[in-house]
Design a protein around this motif. Structure first.
Motif, PDB file in Angstrom:
ATOM      1  N   THR A 179      -8.322 -39.889  -4.929  1.00 30.53           N
ATOM      2  CA  THR A 179      -8.800 -40.798  -5.971  1.00 30.53           C
ATOM      3  C   THR A 179      -8.510 -42.246  -5.588  1.00 30.53           C
ATOM      4  N   ALA A 180      -7.299 -42.508  -5.138  1.00 25.75           N
ATOM      5  CA  ALA A 180      -6.945 -43.866  -4.720  1.00 25.75           C
ATOM      6  C   ALA A 180      -7.785 -44.297  -3.521  1.00 25.75           C
ATOM      7  N   ALA A 181      -7.998 -43.390  -2.578  1.00 17.99           N
ATOM      8  CA  ALA A 181      -8.801 -43.723  -1.407  1.00 17.99           C
ATOM      9  C   ALA A 181     -10.236 -44.057  -1.800  1.00 17.99           C
ATOM     10  N   VAL A 182     -10.793 -43.312  -2.736  1.00 13.79           N
ATOM     11  CA  VAL A 182     -12.154 -43.582  -3.192  1.00 13.79           C
ATOM     12  C   VAL A 182     -12.237 -44.980  -3.804  1.00 13.79           C
ATOM     13  N   LEU A 183     -11.273 -45.335  -4.626  1.00 10.58           N
ATOM     14  CA  LEU A 183     -11.285 -46.657  -5.251  1.00 10.58           C
ATOM     15  C   LEU A 183     -11.110 -47.773  -4.218  1.00 10.58           C
ATOM     16  N   VAL A 184     -10.260 -47.553  -3.221  1.00  9.86           N
ATOM     17  CA  VAL A 184     -10.048 -48.563  -2.182  1.00  9.86           C
ATOM     18  C   VAL A 184     -11.311 -48.730  -1.335  1.00  9.86           C
ATOM     19  N   VAL A 185     -11.939 -47.627  -0.947  1.00  8.11           N
ATOM     20  CA  VAL A 185     -13.155 -47.702  -0.136  1.00  8.11           C
ATOM     21  C   VAL A 185     -14.288 -48.359  -0.931  1.00  8.11           C
ATOM     22  N   ALA A 186     -14.417 -48.017  -2.202  1.00  6.95           N
ATOM     23  CA  ALA A 186     -15.451 -48.637  -3.028  1.00  6.95           C
ATOM     24  C   ALA A 186     -15.229 -50.145  -3.133  1.00  6.95           C
ATOM     25  N   GLY A 187     -13.989 -50.561  -3.311  1.00  8.07           N
ATOM     26  CA  GLY A 187     -13.688 -51.990  -3.357  1.00  8.07           C
ATOM     27  C   GLY A 187     -13.979 -52.670  -2.029  1.00  8.07           C
ATOM     28  N   GLY A 188     -13.632 -52.009  -0.935  1.00  5.88           N
ATOM     29  CA  GLY A 188     -13.906 -52.564   0.389  1.00  5.88           C
ATOM     30  C   GLY A 188     -15.397 -52.719   0.651  1.00  5.88           C
ATOM     31  N   LEU A 189     -16.178 -51.721   0.257  1.00  3.24           N
ATOM     32  CA  LEU A 189     -17.626 -51.819   0.425  1.00  3.24           C
ATOM     33  C   LEU A 189     -18.210 -52.929  -0.441  1.00  3.24           C
ATOM     34  N   SER A 190     -17.645 -53.124  -1.613  1.00  3.80           N
ATOM     35  CA  SER A 190     -18.091 -54.213  -2.477  1.00  3.80           C
ATOM     36  C   SER A 190     -17.821 -55.568  -1.832  1.00  3.80           C
ATOM     37  N   VAL A 191     -16.643 -55.727  -1.257  1.00  2.29           N
ATOM     38  CA  VAL A 191     -16.301 -56.975  -0.568  1.00  2.29           C
ATOM     39  C   VAL A 191     -17.218 -57.183   0.629  1.00  2.29           C
ATOM     40  N   LEU A 192     -17.491 -56.116   1.371  1.00  4.71           N
ATOM     41  CA  LEU A 192     -18.379 -56.214   2.528  1.00  4.71           C
ATOM     42  C   LEU A 192     -19.782 -56.640   2.106  1.00  4.71           C
ATOM     43  N   ALA A 193     -20.288 -56.076   1.025  1.00 12.50           N
ATOM     44  CA  ALA A 193     -21.618 -56.448   0.540  1.00 12.50           C
ATOM     45  C   ALA A 193     -21.661 -57.920   0.138  1.00 12.50           C
ATOM     46  N   LEU A 194     -20.607 -58.398  -0.528  1.00 14.32           N
ATOM     47  CA  LEU A 194     -20.570 -59.810  -0.901  1.00 14.32           C
ATOM     48  C   LEU A 194     -20.470 -60.713   0.325  1.00 14.32           C
ATOM     49  N   ALA A 195     -19.750 -60.262   1.354  1.00 15.84           N
ATOM     50  CA  ALA A 195     -19.647 -61.046   2.586  1.00 15.84           C
ATOM     51  C   ALA A 195     -21.005 -61.146   3.275  1.00 15.84           C
ATOM     52  N   VAL A 196     -21.768 -60.051   3.276  1.00 14.46           N
ATOM     53  CA  VAL A 196     -23.104 -60.073   3.870  1.00 14.46           C
ATOM     54  C   VAL A 196     -23.998 -61.051   3.114  1.00 14.46           C
TER      55      VAL A 196
END
Length: 96
Positions: free
Chosen positions: A35-52
Motif C-alpha cells: 500500500t505504501a509503495a503504491v502511494l509512493v509510486v503514484a506520487g512519483g509518477l505525478s511529479v514526473l508528469a508535472l516535470a514533463v
C-alpha cells in the motif's frame, strides 16, 4: 475519484486523500508495505508528469522561459540535495 475530490476540496486535502486511499487499500486486504509503495509510486509518477509539462512549457517559451525556470529549479535541487545529505548523515552509524 473520492480521494481526488477530497484532495481538491479541502485545505490540506492531499494529506487527507492519501490517508483515505491508504485506509481503503488496507481495508481491501492489501499489505501495508505494498500500500505504501503504491502511494509512493503514484506520487512519483505525478511529479514526473508535472516535470514533463514544465519542460514542455520551457521549450515552448524559448530562452526567456529557460531563464525564468532555471534559477528556481536550481534552488529546489540544492534544497533537495541538502535534505538528502542530512538524511543520509543521520542514518550513518556513529563510530565508537
Amino acid at each position: 475519484m473520492a480521494a481526488n475530490a477530497v484532495s481538491g476540496a479541502l485545505p490540506g486535502g492531499a494529506a487527507f486523500s492519501a490517508a483515505w486511499g491508504f485506509r481503503q487499500l488496507r481495508r481491501r486486504g492489501v499489505e501495508q508495505v505494498l500500500t505504501a509503495a503504491v502511494l509512493v509510486v503514484a506520487g512519483g509518477l505525478s511529479v514526473l508528469a508535472l516535470a514533463v509539462l514544465l519542460v514542455a512549457g520551457v521549450v515552448a517559451a524559448g530562452p526567456a522561459g529557460l531563464r525564468t525556470v532555471l534559477l528556481p529549479a536550481a534552488g529546489v535541487l540544492l534544497v533537495l540535495g541538502i535534505a538528502l545529505a542530512v538524511f543520509g548523515a543521520t542514518r550513518l552509524p556513529v563510530p565508537p
